[in-house]
Each structure stands twice: as structure tokens, then as C-alpha cells.
Design an enzyme around this catalytic site. Sequence first.
Site, PDB file in Angstrom:
ATOM      1  N   ASP A   1       0.881  -1.159   0.000  1.00  0.00           N
ATOM      2  CA  ASP A   1       0.000   0.000   0.000  1.00  0.00           C
ATOM      3  C   ASP A   1       0.926   1.218   0.000  1.00  0.00           C
ATOM      4  O   ASP A   1       2.126   1.098   0.286  1.00  0.00           O
ATOM      5  CB  ASP A   1      -0.882  -0.039   1.257  1.00  0.00           C
ATOM      6  CG  ASP A   1      -1.685   1.230   1.426  1.00  0.00           C
ATOM      7  OD1 ASP A   1      -2.317   1.676   0.448  1.00  0.00           O
ATOM      8  OD2 ASP A   1      -1.671   1.791   2.543  1.00  0.00           O
TER       9      ASP A   1
ATOM     10  N   ASP B   1      -0.181   5.094   0.893  1.00  0.00           N
ATOM     11  CA  ASP B   1      -0.451   6.103   1.931  1.00  0.00           C
ATOM     12  C   ASP B   1      -0.417   5.467   3.311  1.00  0.00           C
ATOM     13  O   ASP B   1      -1.238   4.604   3.625  1.00  0.00           O
ATOM     14  CB  ASP B   1      -1.831   6.735   1.703  1.00  0.00           C
ATOM     15  CG  ASP B   1      -1.933   7.468   0.378  1.00  0.00           C
ATOM     16  OD1 ASP B   1      -0.995   8.201   0.044  1.00  0.00           O
ATOM     17  OD2 ASP B   1      -2.953   7.305  -0.315  1.00  0.00           O
TER      18      ASP B   1
ATOM     19  N   GLY C   1      -7.671   3.628   2.990  1.00  0.00           N
ATOM     20  CA  GLY C   1      -7.842   2.609   1.954  1.00  0.00           C
ATOM     21  C   GLY C   1      -9.130   2.754   1.165  1.00  0.00           C
ATOM     22  O   GLY C   1      -9.406   1.944   0.287  1.00  0.00           O
TER      23      GLY C   1
ATOM     24  N   SER D   1      -5.326   5.416  -4.439  1.00  0.00           N
ATOM     25  CA  SER D   1      -5.172   6.858  -4.663  1.00  0.00           C
ATOM     26  C   SER D   1      -4.839   7.169  -6.118  1.00  0.00           C
ATOM     27  O   SER D   1      -3.872   6.655  -6.678  1.00  0.00           O
ATOM     28  CB  SER D   1      -4.066   7.418  -3.779  1.00  0.00           C
ATOM     29  OG  SER D   1      -3.802   8.770  -4.139  1.00  0.00           O
TER      30      SER D   1
HETATM   31  C1  BG6 Z   1      -5.962   5.796  -0.148  1.00  0.00           C
HETATM   32  C2  BG6 Z   1      -6.053   6.535   1.159  1.00  0.00           C
HETATM   33  O1  BG6 Z   1      -4.665   5.322  -0.329  1.00  0.00           O
HETATM   34  O2  BG6 Z   1      -6.296   6.654  -1.251  1.00  0.00           O
HETATM   35  C3  BG6 Z   1      -7.421   7.190   1.306  1.00  0.00           C
HETATM   36  O3  BG6 Z   1      -5.843   5.618   2.214  1.00  0.00           O
HETATM   37  C4  BG6 Z   1      -7.717   8.060   0.086  1.00  0.00           C
HETATM   38  O4  BG6 Z   1      -7.431   7.969   2.480  1.00  0.00           O
HETATM   39  C5  BG6 Z   1      -7.614   7.206  -1.168  1.00  0.00           C
HETATM   40  O5  BG6 Z   1      -9.031   8.617   0.177  1.00  0.00           O
HETATM   41  C6  BG6 Z   1      -7.908   7.976  -2.457  1.00  0.00           C
HETATM   42  O6  BG6 Z   1      -6.918   8.936  -2.672  1.00  0.00           O
HETATM   43  P1  BG6 Z   1      -6.997  10.057  -3.802  1.00  0.00           P
HETATM   44  O7  BG6 Z   1      -5.598  10.613  -3.841  1.00  0.00           O
HETATM   45  O8  BG6 Z   1      -7.377   9.394  -5.089  1.00  0.00           O
HETATM   46  O9  BG6 Z   1      -8.031  11.039  -3.380  1.00  0.00           O
HETATM   47 MG    MG Z   2      -2.784   3.174   3.540  1.00  0.00          MG
END
Ligand code: BG6
Ligand code: MG
Length: 234
Positions: free
Chosen positions: A13, A15, A50, A122
Site C-alpha cells: 500500500d 499512503d 484505503g 489513490s
Molecule cells: C488511499 C487513502 O490510499 O487513497 C485514502 O488511504 C484516500 O485515504 C484514497 O481517500 C484515495 O486517494 P486520492 O488521492 O485518489 O483522493
Molecule cells: Mg494506507
Amino acid sequence: MCDQPYPQAVIFDLDGVITDTAEFHFQAWQQLAQKLGIEIDRAFNEQLKGVNRADSLACILRHGGQEQVWPPEARQQFMTEKNDLYRQLLANLTPADILPGILPLLAAVRAAGCRIGLASVSENAPQVLASLGLSDRFDFCADARALSHSKPHPEIFLTACQGLGVDPRQSIGIEDAQAGITAINANGMYSVGIGATLTEADYRLNHTGELAWPDLLAHWQAAQVCPDTLITRS
Ligand code: BG6
Ligand code: MG
């Protein structure tokens, strides 16, 4: 005794595992939520980890009793605002922000001949990896924009395994989110949890600084069933 096996891949993962951008996501959501008159704290934020952007917003609106209040265009605007705030926080991200233990682990996994994958929902993941100087350290990164489901659905880790050409049952996933541990386990992978509150991880550590390849490999090997004898090593 059969030979001690090696995992085919280690899938990370992003973040909260590779860098502390989980904190930036929290700060950006908290600022947006405050604007809407909704209070969120770090304990609430655990359930956003996540979870993709749209589902995170839905969760916050539900928490504030505003689930039925906002039409799709307003929700889109809120997501854009949150992402703008998040990207401002990302602006100063450098390789110095890679969490402890990650660089030595990436090097050791590579030296062991295992493939390396990324499973982040993300859409900012490519930029975060580039800012950290890690883009070329991964053999395959799942594309968050191409996913139908957020964690805890198994899709993203399965996609990463398929992209790497590995068997999920011979692969390790590393996560800081409870939803991520559920996703890893659902694929029959070996789950490594980073964080004191996580449950159901096959191997749990408090901080990335505790990640050490010899220990991780030994724990993974101990959990494997020897195909000749069907004896689980301990
Ligand atoms: C995940 C995070 O990795 O990505 C979440 O844990 C986040 O908190 C999600 O909402 C989506 O991220 P992004 O950058 O597409 O808004
Ligand atoms: Mg994470």
C-alpha cells in the site's frame, strides 16, 4: 523437509506505509468537513483509510447526517476541493519523507528476486511515487482509475498480482488500513499490518521501522504448508 520457499511478490500500500500521506488525506478531509459543519477526528479517519475519494466523501456526509443533502455536482465540487487541499500538502514531498524501513525492505525484496507491486486506490499515487523518487522501484502499479471497487474489496490486490504475474497465495501484502488487511486476506495472500489497532493481519507491526526482510520472510515461511508433508511449519 521441503526447501524453504520464497514469496513470489511483495505488494505495498502507499499512503501510510511508504510515506505518511495518510495524515495529509486526514488533514484535507478534516478541513473540507469543517466547512460543511461536520467534525471528524483521527479515530473516525481510521475508517477512511484505503477507501477511495468518492466513498470517503459519502462516509463523511453520512457521519454528518448530510447524506441526502448534496446533489452529485456539489459532491464533485467537494472532492475537487479536498483534492486541491491534499495536493497542496503534497507539494513539499521529497525522498526524505519515505518512512523508516521502506528503502532497505525494497532493496532486500529486490535482491531476493521477488517482484514488487503497488496497490493504492489513490489517483495521486503516481505523483507521490515520483516525488519520493520511487517510481522505478515497482514492477507493477495497479491503476486506481481503472478499479471498480475500493478496499476492502479484493480487486486491487488481485489486479496487482495479475499485473505482476504472480499467485496471490504466494504473495505478501503490506497495509496500514483495516480495509486493506481484509482485501489482502480475501485473496489468500499473507497480510502484514502496520499499526497498533489492526486486527486479522497474519503479521502485525507497530511501525514501518520494524519491517525487516529476514523477520518478514521467516514469518511468511513459517505460515507456509510444505506440499510434500502437509505439515505447517512453526
Ligand atoms: C488511499 C487513502 O490510499 O487513497 C485514502 O488511504 C484516500 O485515504 C484514497 O481517500 C484515495 O486517494 P486520492 O488521492 O485518489 O483522493
Ligand atoms: Mg494506507
